[in-house]
Design a protein around this motif. Structure first.
Motif, mmCIF file in Angstrom:
data_model
loop_
_atom_site.group_PDB
_atom_site.id
_atom_site.type_symbol
_atom_site.label_atom_id
_atom_site.label_comp_id
_atom_site.label_asym_id
_atom_site.label_seq_id
_atom_site.Cartn_x
_atom_site.Cartn_y
_atom_site.Cartn_z
ATOM 1 N N PHE A 31 -1.514 3.043 10.231
ATOM 2 C CA PHE A 31 -2.457 2.688 11.287
ATOM 3 C C PHE A 31 -2.285 1.233 11.709
ATOM 4 C CE2 PHE A 31 -4.422 6.587 9.909
ATOM 5 C CZ PHE A 31 -4.974 7.097 11.076
ATOM 6 N N ASN B 157 0.868 -1.175 0.000
ATOM 7 C CA ASN B 157 0.000 0.000 0.000
ATOM 8 C C ASN B 157 0.911 1.233 0.000
ATOM 9 O OD1 ASN B 157 -1.993 1.872 0.267
ATOM 10 N ND2 ASN B 157 -2.857 1.037 2.171
ATOM 11 N N THR C 280 1.528 5.293 0.175
ATOM 12 C CA THR C 280 0.919 6.531 0.663
ATOM 13 C C THR C 280 1.945 7.652 0.549
ATOM 14 O OG1 THR C 280 1.580 5.918 2.905
ATOM 15 C CG2 THR C 280 -0.691 5.446 2.301
HETATM 16 C C1 LIG Z 1 -3.876 2.155 2.019
HETATM 17 O O1 LIG Z 1 -3.715 2.904 3.207
HETATM 18 C C2 LIG Z 1 -4.663 3.935 3.372
HETATM 19 C C3 LIG Z 1 -4.287 4.705 4.620
HETATM 20 O O2 LIG Z 1 -4.002 3.826 5.664
HETATM 21 C C4 LIG Z 1 -6.056 3.337 3.464
HETATM 22 O O3 LIG Z 1 -7.009 4.344 3.592
HETATM 23 C C5 LIG Z 1 -6.327 2.523 2.203
HETATM 24 O O4 LIG Z 1 -7.556 1.864 2.327
HETATM 25 C C6 LIG Z 1 -5.237 1.495 1.984
HETATM 26 N N1 LIG Z 1 -5.438 0.862 0.704
HETATM 27 C C7 LIG Z 1 -5.379 -0.456 0.557
HETATM 28 C C8 LIG Z 1 -5.557 -0.952 -0.825
HETATM 29 O O5 LIG Z 1 -5.176 -1.209 1.490
#
Ligand SMILES: *[C@@H]1O[C@H](CO)[C@@H](O)[C@H](O)[C@H]1NC(C)=O
Ligand SMILES: *[C@@H]1O[C@H](CO)[C@@H](O)[C@H](O)[C@H]1NC(C)=O
Ligand SMILES: *[C@@H]1O[C@H](CO)[C@@H](O)[C@H](O)[C@H]1NC(C)=O
Ligand SMILES: *[C@@H]1O[C@H](CO)[C@@H](O)[C@H](O)[C@H]1NC(C)=O
Length: 311
Positions: A197, A184, A186
């Motif tokens: 988180f 993931n 960011t």
């Molecule tokens: C990636 O991380 C963000 C922030 O923690 C979250 O909102 C999002 O759902 C995550 N995306 C995936 C594909 O896990």
């Protein structure tokens, strides 16, 4: 036929007993987590809560740094851990399932980052850092399952220490690997700080420019080895391949079974006809394929079985 039936039954039994869902293989990264959990636990000599114990990984993994901190779940939730290596853990972090005491294992994979977390198309600007939680009730336990945790209020922040300069025209991103190797991406919060988180493995990356650039500056030597796809992807491909192969095998066996039953029935019918022939008018027996069939001596057409499969 008896022998055939027995071998068929054996085969079906074998297929039935095969542990299909266990095709899910452990990835190298997961095995490394298990080794590092073991060695981090060994660092806790006189267990006290809230003290950071730096551990030593096995000598064949030199370059990796590990630490462990033992905490009460209640204290983790109400106080957090303001300063655990690069991590700042705020109040409100909850692990699942709940345990009374847990150990947060810290990993810095150093020069092993690209070996265990290959990321095609990206360049690591920092070593991979890991933060995982385990039950602290048995300090000599091995192969413990991770306790997934998440921050319910503020995010956990990670201030990376050794960050390579961001190449021109590139944008640095934070990457998180979950326990399945899924990534993931960011944005960075600031200079070299990422937020999360959840538990996992973290680093700062930039997209690698694949086109050979005439610029004199060579890219950093860390290019991911050709492992083909991320950890999670590779694993998923194998699971799919296994499932498909298993399905096909099962279908073939089912077809064989049906065919065999069908042939048995046919044979019984033939047997009945033979008996009828014995007691009634004398029909001459003729051989069709490997099955005997009654046939009239002179008139009528020669009998043929409609289908005669050889499986
Ligand atoms: C990636 O991380 C963000 C922030 O923690 C979250 O909102 C999002 O759902 C995550 N995306 C995936 C594909 O896990
Ligand atoms: C390093 O040694 C450990 C045991 O001490 C072993 O489990 C592991 O497979 C070894 N890893 C490598 C990369 O040599
Ligand atoms: C990382 O560096 C150490 C020395 O600091 C070396 O022993 C080890 O083999 C290196 N690991 C890799 C994967 O290159
Ligand atoms: C702790 O774990 C070790 C290794 O798995 C095991 O041998 C031992 O019995 C466990 N101790 C307790 C108290 O469960």
């Amino acid at each position: 036929m008896g022998l055939q039936l027995r071998s068929l039954t054996m085969l079906l039994l074998l297929i039935w007993l095969l542990p299909w869902p266990i095709i899910e293989a452990q990835t190298p990264a997961r095995s490394l987590d298990a080794i590092l959990q073991d060695y981090a636990y060994r660092a806790i000599v006189r267990p006290r809560t809230g003290i950071t114990y730096d551990g030593l990984p096995p000598s064949n993994f030199s370059g990796i740094k590990i630490s462990a901190i033992r905490l009460r779940s209640g204290s983790l939730y109400t106080r957090g851990v303001p300063n655990y290596k690069e991590f700042t853990i705020p109040v409100g972090v909850i692990e699942q399932p709940y345990v009374e005491r847990l150990i947060l294992v810290y990993q810095n994979l150093g020069n092993w980052s690209t070996v265990y977390y290959p990321l095609p198309g990206y360049i690591y600007l920092s070593p991979i850092l890991g933060l995982l939680a385990y039950d602290a009730s048995n300090l000599s336990a091995k192969n413990l399952p991770e306790l997934p945790f998440h921050a319910t209020e503020e995010p956990i922040s990670i201030e990376f220490q050794q960050v390579k300069p961001v190449p021109d025209a590139s944008i640095a991103q934070c990457v998180r690997f979950d326990l399945n190797g899924q990534t993931n991406f960011t944005d960075l919060v600031s200079g070299r700080i990422c937020e999360t988180f959840k538990h996992g493995h973290f680093s700062i990356v930039v997209k690698s420019t694949t086109a050979p650039s005439p610029a004199p500056a060579p890219p950093p030597p860390q290019s991911p080895p050709p492992h083909g796809g991320g950890n999670g992807n590779g694993k998923r491909v194998w699971i799919i391949v296994g499932a498909v192969a298993g399905g096909i095998l099962l279908l073939v066996l089912l077809a064989l079974l049906i065919l065999w039953i069908w042939r048995l029935k046919k044979k019984k019918k033939m047997h009945k006809m033979e008996k009828a022939a014995d007691s009634g008018e004398a029909l001459q027996m003729t051989t069709v394929g490997n099955t005997k069939a009654p046939a009239a001596s002179t008139t009528r057409t020669q009998p043929t079985l409609e289908t005669e499969y050889v499986p």
